[in-house]
Structure formats: structure tokens, C-alpha cells
Design a protein around this motif. Structure first.
Motif, PDB file in Angstrom:
ATOM      1  N   GLN A   1       4.613  -0.318   9.424  1.00  0.00           N
ATOM      2  CA  GLN A   1       5.249  -1.590   9.095  1.00  0.00           C
ATOM      3  C   GLN A   1       4.739  -2.198   7.798  1.00  0.00           C
ATOM      4  OE1 GLN A   1       4.640  -4.093  12.505  1.00  0.00           O
ATOM      5  NE2 GLN A   1       5.985  -2.891  13.826  1.00  0.00           N
ATOM      6  N   ARG A   2       3.638  -1.652   7.257  1.00  0.00           N
ATOM      7  CA  ARG A   2       3.036  -2.261   6.067  1.00  0.00           C
ATOM      8  C   ARG A   2       2.906  -1.322   4.875  1.00  0.00           C
ATOM      9  NH1 ARG A   2       0.614  -5.297  10.242  1.00  0.00           N
ATOM     10  NH2 ARG A   2       0.656  -7.535   9.736  1.00  0.00           N
ATOM     11  N   PHE A   3       2.884  -0.029   5.101  1.00  0.00           N
ATOM     12  CA  PHE A   3       2.663   0.931   4.027  1.00  0.00           C
ATOM     13  C   PHE A   3       3.982   1.587   3.608  1.00  0.00           C
ATOM     14  CE2 PHE A   3      -1.587   0.336   5.241  1.00  0.00           C
ATOM     15  CZ  PHE A   3      -2.477   1.092   4.493  1.00  0.00           C
ATOM     16  N   ILE A   4       4.024   2.012   2.364  1.00  0.00           N
ATOM     17  CA  ILE A   4       5.021   2.970   1.903  1.00  0.00           C
ATOM     18  C   ILE A   4       4.292   4.299   1.834  1.00  0.00           C
ATOM     19  CG2 ILE A   4       6.470   3.672  -0.042  1.00  0.00           C
ATOM     20  CD1 ILE A   4       6.730   0.680  -0.724  1.00  0.00           C
ATOM     21  N   LEU A   5       4.767   5.280   2.557  1.00  0.00           N
ATOM     22  CA  LEU A   5       4.004   6.536   2.622  1.00  0.00           C
ATOM     23  C   LEU A   5       4.905   7.718   2.897  1.00  0.00           C
ATOM     24  CD1 LEU A   5       1.919   6.627   5.949  1.00  0.00           C
ATOM     25  CD2 LEU A   5       4.029   5.375   5.658  1.00  0.00           C
ATOM     26  N   GLY A   6       4.383   8.896   2.545  1.00  0.00           N
ATOM     27  CA  GLY A   6       5.119  10.126   2.768  1.00  0.00           C
ATOM     28  C   GLY A   6       5.174  10.965   1.507  1.00  0.00           C
TER      29      GLY A   6
ATOM     30  N   GLU B   1       0.851  -1.184   0.000  1.00  0.00           N
ATOM     31  CA  GLU B   1       0.000   0.000   0.000  1.00  0.00           C
ATOM     32  C   GLU B   1       0.884   1.230   0.000  1.00  0.00           C
ATOM     33  OE1 GLU B   1      -2.554  -0.930  -0.842  1.00  0.00           O
ATOM     34  OE2 GLU B   1      -3.501  -2.470   0.367  1.00  0.00           O
ATOM     35  N   LEU B   2       0.501   2.242  -0.794  1.00  0.00           N
ATOM     36  CA  LEU B   2       1.332   3.430  -0.959  1.00  0.00           C
ATOM     37  C   LEU B   2       0.451   4.671  -0.903  1.00  0.00           C
ATOM     38  CD1 LEU B   2       4.313   3.946  -3.276  1.00  0.00           C
ATOM     39  CD2 LEU B   2       2.413   5.566  -3.449  1.00  0.00           C
ATOM     40  N   LEU B   3       0.865   5.626  -0.078  1.00  0.00           N
ATOM     41  CA  LEU B   3       0.138   6.894   0.087  1.00  0.00           C
ATOM     42  C   LEU B   3       1.107   8.061  -0.103  1.00  0.00           C
ATOM     43  CD1 LEU B   3      -2.826   7.549   0.819  1.00  0.00           C
ATOM     44  CD2 LEU B   3      -2.218   5.180   1.214  1.00  0.00           C
ATOM     45  N   ILE B   4       0.763   8.962  -1.020  1.00  0.00           N
ATOM     46  CA  ILE B   4       1.593  10.131  -1.302  1.00  0.00           C
ATOM     47  C   ILE B   4       0.939  11.365  -0.697  1.00  0.00           C
ATOM     48  CG2 ILE B   4       2.743  11.474  -3.097  1.00  0.00           C
ATOM     49  CD1 ILE B   4       2.084   9.096  -5.006  1.00  0.00           C
ATOM     50  N   ALA B   5       1.724  12.167  -0.002  1.00  0.00           N
ATOM     51  CA  ALA B   5       1.231  13.426   0.565  1.00  0.00           C
ATOM     52  C   ALA B   5       2.392  14.397   0.652  1.00  0.00           C
ATOM     53  CB  ALA B   5       0.610  13.192   1.944  1.00  0.00           C
ATOM     54  N   ASP B   6       2.096  15.620   1.072  1.00  0.00           N
ATOM     55  CA  ASP B   6       3.155  16.620   1.178  1.00  0.00           C
ATOM     56  C   ASP B   6       4.047  16.365   2.387  1.00  0.00           C
ATOM     57  OD1 ASP B   6       2.273  17.901  -1.110  1.00  0.00           O
ATOM     58  OD2 ASP B   6       0.909  19.217   0.009  1.00  0.00           O
TER      59      ASP B   6
ATOM     60  N   GLU C   1       3.219  12.956   8.010  1.00  0.00           N
ATOM     61  CA  GLU C   1       2.069  12.964   8.912  1.00  0.00           C
ATOM     62  C   GLU C   1       0.757  13.017   8.129  1.00  0.00           C
ATOM     63  OE1 GLU C   1      -0.198  12.471  12.068  1.00  0.00           O
ATOM     64  OE2 GLU C   1       1.989  12.252  12.026  1.00  0.00           O
ATOM     65  N   ASP C   2       0.726  13.816   7.075  1.00  0.00           N
ATOM     66  CA  ASP C   2      -0.476  13.861   6.236  1.00  0.00           C
ATOM     67  C   ASP C   2      -0.736  12.499   5.602  1.00  0.00           C
ATOM     68  OD1 ASP C   2      -0.873  16.505   6.835  1.00  0.00           O
ATOM     69  OD2 ASP C   2      -0.046  17.275   4.945  1.00  0.00           O
ATOM     70  N   ALA C   3       0.312  11.836   5.177  1.00  0.00           N
ATOM     71  CA  ALA C   3       0.165  10.511   4.571  1.00  0.00           C
ATOM     72  C   ALA C   3      -0.331   9.504   5.602  1.00  0.00           C
ATOM     73  CB  ALA C   3       1.495  10.052   3.983  1.00  0.00           C
ATOM     74  N   MET C   4       0.156   9.624   6.833  1.00  0.00           N
ATOM     75  CA  MET C   4      -0.292   8.717   7.893  1.00  0.00           C
ATOM     76  C   MET C   4      -1.781   8.913   8.180  1.00  0.00           C
ATOM     77  SD  MET C   4       0.003   6.362  10.163  1.00  0.00           S
ATOM     78  CE  MET C   4       1.773   6.014  10.230  1.00  0.00           C
ATOM     79  N   GLU C   5      -2.243  10.142   8.241  1.00  0.00           N
ATOM     80  CA  GLU C   5      -3.656  10.393   8.487  1.00  0.00           C
ATOM     81  C   GLU C   5      -4.520   9.812   7.362  1.00  0.00           C
ATOM     82  OE1 GLU C   5      -4.998  11.579  11.267  1.00  0.00           O
ATOM     83  OE2 GLU C   5      -2.936  11.549  12.023  1.00  0.00           O
ATOM     84  N   ALA C   6      -4.067   9.934   6.132  1.00  0.00           N
ATOM     85  CA  ALA C   6      -4.798   9.366   5.006  1.00  0.00           C
ATOM     86  C   ALA C   6      -4.791   7.840   5.065  1.00  0.00           C
ATOM     87  CB  ALA C   6      -4.179   9.841   3.691  1.00  0.00           C
ATOM     88  N   ALA C   7      -3.682   7.280   5.499  1.00  0.00           N
ATOM     89  CA  ALA C   7      -3.576   5.825   5.599  1.00  0.00           C
ATOM     90  C   ALA C   7      -4.493   5.272   6.679  1.00  0.00           C
ATOM     91  CB  ALA C   7      -2.133   5.426   5.882  1.00  0.00           C
ATOM     92  N   LEU C   8      -4.673   5.999   7.769  1.00  0.00           N
ATOM     93  CA  LEU C   8      -5.551   5.549   8.849  1.00  0.00           C
ATOM     94  C   LEU C   8      -6.976   5.370   8.348  1.00  0.00           C
ATOM     95  CD1 LEU C   8      -4.214   7.778  11.765  1.00  0.00           C
ATOM     96  CD2 LEU C   8      -4.281   5.281  11.777  1.00  0.00           C
ATOM     97  N   VAL C   9      -7.456   6.317   7.536  1.00  0.00           N
ATOM     98  CA  VAL C   9      -8.808   6.226   6.992  1.00  0.00           C
ATOM     99  C   VAL C   9      -8.935   4.997   6.094  1.00  0.00           C
ATOM    100  CG1 VAL C   9     -10.488   7.360   5.498  1.00  0.00           C
ATOM    101  CG2 VAL C   9      -9.155   8.713   7.130  1.00  0.00           C
ATOM    102  N   ARG C  10      -7.966   4.797   5.243  1.00  0.00           N
ATOM    103  CA  ARG C  10      -8.003   3.682   4.297  1.00  0.00           C
ATOM    104  C   ARG C  10      -7.861   2.341   5.002  1.00  0.00           C
ATOM    105  NH1 ARG C  10      -6.486   8.210   1.982  1.00  0.00           N
ATOM    106  NH2 ARG C  10      -6.532   8.521  -0.273  1.00  0.00           N
ATOM    107  N   TYR C  11      -6.992   2.280   5.968  1.00  0.00           N
ATOM    108  CA  TYR C  11      -6.705   1.025   6.681  1.00  0.00           C
ATOM    109  C   TYR C  11      -7.972   0.483   7.348  1.00  0.00           C
ATOM    110  CZ  TYR C  11      -4.023  -2.104   9.786  1.00  0.00           C
ATOM    111  OH  TYR C  11      -3.503  -3.198  10.448  1.00  0.00           O
ATOM    112  N   ARG C  12      -8.672   1.354   8.069  1.00  0.00           N
ATOM    113  CA  ARG C  12      -9.866   0.895   8.798  1.00  0.00           C
ATOM    114  C   ARG C  12     -10.930   0.376   7.830  1.00  0.00           C
ATOM    115  NH1 ARG C  12      -8.939   5.926  11.785  1.00  0.00           N
ATOM    116  NH2 ARG C  12      -7.990   5.460  13.806  1.00  0.00           N
TER     117      ARG C  12
END
Length: 335
Positions: free
Chosen positions: A278-283, A228-233, A236-247
Motif C-alpha cells: 500500500q505504500r511502496f512502488i516495487l517490482g 519508496e521504490l524498489l527495483i528487482a527482477d 517477490e524479490d522486490a517485496m523481500e528487499a522492501a521488508l528489510v528496508r521497512y523494518r
């Protein structure tokens, strides 16, 4: 490194089917323009929460929007479907795409699907292995006689044959040690799901390689990986987006019965954030490119299969993520 776009479902039956068709077509066209070389579609049956179109006709249609892209089933539930039918379906797809097919297969995990196909508990591995062996023989072009436990054929020689000699490469998916070993000895590649942690991915990659070496099988030419990959500026922004998707994502999988080795469990707060780390590539684009480069450099990932669509989020958000991936992450990796 090559890039694949995952055509997954984010809608239930309340959404018009044509909308899902058109949005997937837009993803494919955009991914093609961004330098992607593969499209992937999976398989589920009788899904109430999410609508899965069957992969062979779906990929056939979608390939018209990007005729140069390879196509892959990711994955066909081979312990349930009829192997004769699937051998000829995949041969047909290989002909229609001029030999650009990967045959991704797995066992499945949903009790309601096994019940619908009459697959008893304890049979699925035997069914999978028998089916895969028969499919390969049917792709050989020779006459096949096989008295199987589940399917038998006599002097069978299908006129429908794949373009690729011997058939499409077989990618075997799974996240347990047994599945990885099965991929090493019976497949052409292990198709890694996104559920294991980064550390577990490395461990299973080693297990695949060591099992293949011990069996005297040549090194795999391809290593497709889903992360899973989340791009943000910012991270922390990427982590917040990942939390929504993960749940949203794992709630659906829990309803379907996914469990077992290397599968995330219910967590909250900092534990949940740590699990995502531990599971996402993000940032930032730079951080995402570095994470992908590391997988290519350290475990030999040849194909990164990317999923921009998520349940509960609009298609426009998927397109924004895909656009950033193509315009900001891909150039960094190419350079």
C-alpha cells in the motif's frame, strides 16, 4: 515528470563523515548523468541514530558536483529555526545556485528537537506560520516591520536577496489533513512524505486541490511526491528487499517520535507485506515505471523524489538501485 535524488543519512557518528560526503557526491553525479534534475536534503538536529548534515551548506557543496540540478530543502524544521537566519540562508543558496532553489519546510515531530529549541507544545503551528510569513516579507525587498509573537524586526531590509523574485517556491511537507490544508493556503506546493498509503495520497492530493480552489488560490505548478521504490527482477524479490528496508527505517522513526495520522504502525507477517504493497512502488522496471506513470497521470505528480539509500544497507546497493532506475525505469517513462 522530473526526478529528484534524496540525500538522506544512513550512518551514525561511528562512520567517518567524509565517507558520507563522498557517497552523497557520487549519488549526485550519477543521478545527474541519469537525467535527474533535483537534489533534496532534509534537516534534523542532535541525531544519535543517523547523522544529518545541515541542508543549506550541504546542498551548496553538493551542487558543485551537478551545477545544472535544482536544489531543495526537504524539509527545514521551520517551527524551530530562526526565520531571519533562514531567510538569509535560503537567499544565499538561491544566489549560489543561480535561482534553482525550492524551500521545503515542515513542523517537525521529535520531542528532543523541540526541547532543544525551547518550543513548547502547542506553539509549533503558530511558530511555523509566523516564520513563513516573515520570511516571505523579507524576500520581498521592501522594508519590513513586524511585531511577532516569537520574532520581531523593525525597518528591516536585508541586502541578501534571492535571485527568484519574491523568493524560492515554498514546498510545505506533512501527512495530516491540517498540514495539507496549510500547504494549500500558505505554500506553493504540498511536498508529500512517503508514509501515507497510495489511497491516502490520492485523498490528500484531492484535499490540497479542493482547499486551494476554495481559497481562491491558483492551481499549484508543482507537485513533488516521495514514494519508496524498489527495483528487482521479480515482484517477490522486490517485496523481500522492501521488508528489510521497512523494518530498519521505521524503527529509526519510532525512536525519533514519529506518530500520528497516516503513519505506519508495528505489523508483522502478511499484514506487513500488505502495508508495503500500500505504500511502496516495487517490482520489475516495467512495474515501477507503470506505478510512477500512474501518479503523474492521475494526481499530477511533477517531481518524483527518490531515495536509494537505506539504513543498514551498503552504499553499493544504493548505487545498484540508482543505476537500474536511471538505465531501466527512466527510459520507459521518457518513452
Amino acid at each position: 515528470m522530473k526526478f529528484g535524488i534524496l540525500l538522506t543519512s544512513v550512518y551514525d557518528r561511528a562512520t567517518p563523515a567524509a565517507r558520507q560526503r563522498d557517497e552523497h557526491a557520487e549519488l549526485v553525479r550519477t543521478a545527474d548523468q541519469a537525467g535527474f534534475s533535483l537534489m533534496v536534503a532534509g534537516q534534523h538536529f542532535l541525531g544519535a541514530e543517523l547523522r544529518y548534515f545541515q541542508p543549506v551548506p550541504w546542498l551548496t557543496y553538493m551542487s558543485q558536483h551537478a551545477p545544472s540540478m535544482d536544489v531543495a530543502t526537504g524539509i527545514v524544521l521551520l517551527s524551530m529555526v530562526n526565520p531571519v537566519d533562514m531567510a538569509e540562508q535560503m537567499s544565499t543558496l538561491d544566489v549560489l545556485t543561480d535561482g534553482r532553489v525550492r524551500f521545503g519546510v515542515g513542523l517537525g515531530y521529535s520531542p528532543h528537537e523541540f526541547d532543544a529549541f525551547g518550543v513548547r507544545k502547542g506553539e509549533r503551528v503558530a511558530r511555523f506560520e509566523e516564520s513563513l510569513a516573515l520570511i516571505r516579507r523579507l524576500w520581498s525587498g521592501e522594508k519590513v516591520t513586524s511585531e511577532g509573537r516569537f520574532v520581531s524586526v523593525h525597518e528591516a531590509q536585508p541586502a541578501v536577496q534571492p535571485v527568484q523574485v519574491g523568493g524560492p517556491p515554498v514546498w510545505i511537507g506533512g501527512q495530516a489533513a491540517g498540514a495539507v490544508k496549510r500547504a494549500a493556503t500558505r505554500g506553493d506546493a504540498w511536498y508529500s512524505p512517503p508514509f501515507p498509503t497510495h489511497a491516502q495520497l490520492y485523498e490528500m492530493s484531492r484535499l490540497f486541490t479542493e482547499t486551494r480552489e476554495a481559497a481562491g488560490v491558483a492551481p499549484a505548478a508543482e507537485f513533488p511526491v516521495r514514494r519508496e521504490l524498489l527495483i528487482a527482477d521479480s515482484r517477490e524479490d522486490a517485496m523481500e528487499a522492501a521488508l528489510v528496508r521497512y523494518r530498519a527505517r521505521y524503527e529509526t522513526y519510532r525512536k525519533w517520535g514519529l506518530k500520528g495520522q497516516n503513519t505506519p504502525v508495528e505489523k508483522s507477517g502478511e499484514e506487513l507485506r500488505e502495508d508495503i504493497e500500500q505504500r511502496f512502488i516495487l517490482g520489475s522496471p516495467e512495474e515501477c515505471a507503470a506505478g510512477l506513470h500512474k501518479l503523474g497521470d492521475e494526481i499530477g505528480m511533477t517531481h518524483f523524489v527518490y531515495k536509494p539509500h537505506w539504513p543498514g544497507l551498503p552504499h553499493a546497493e544504493a548505487m545498484r538501485q540508482l543505476d537500474r532506475f536511471g538505465s531501466e525505469v527512466v527510459p520507459l517513462l521518457r518513452s
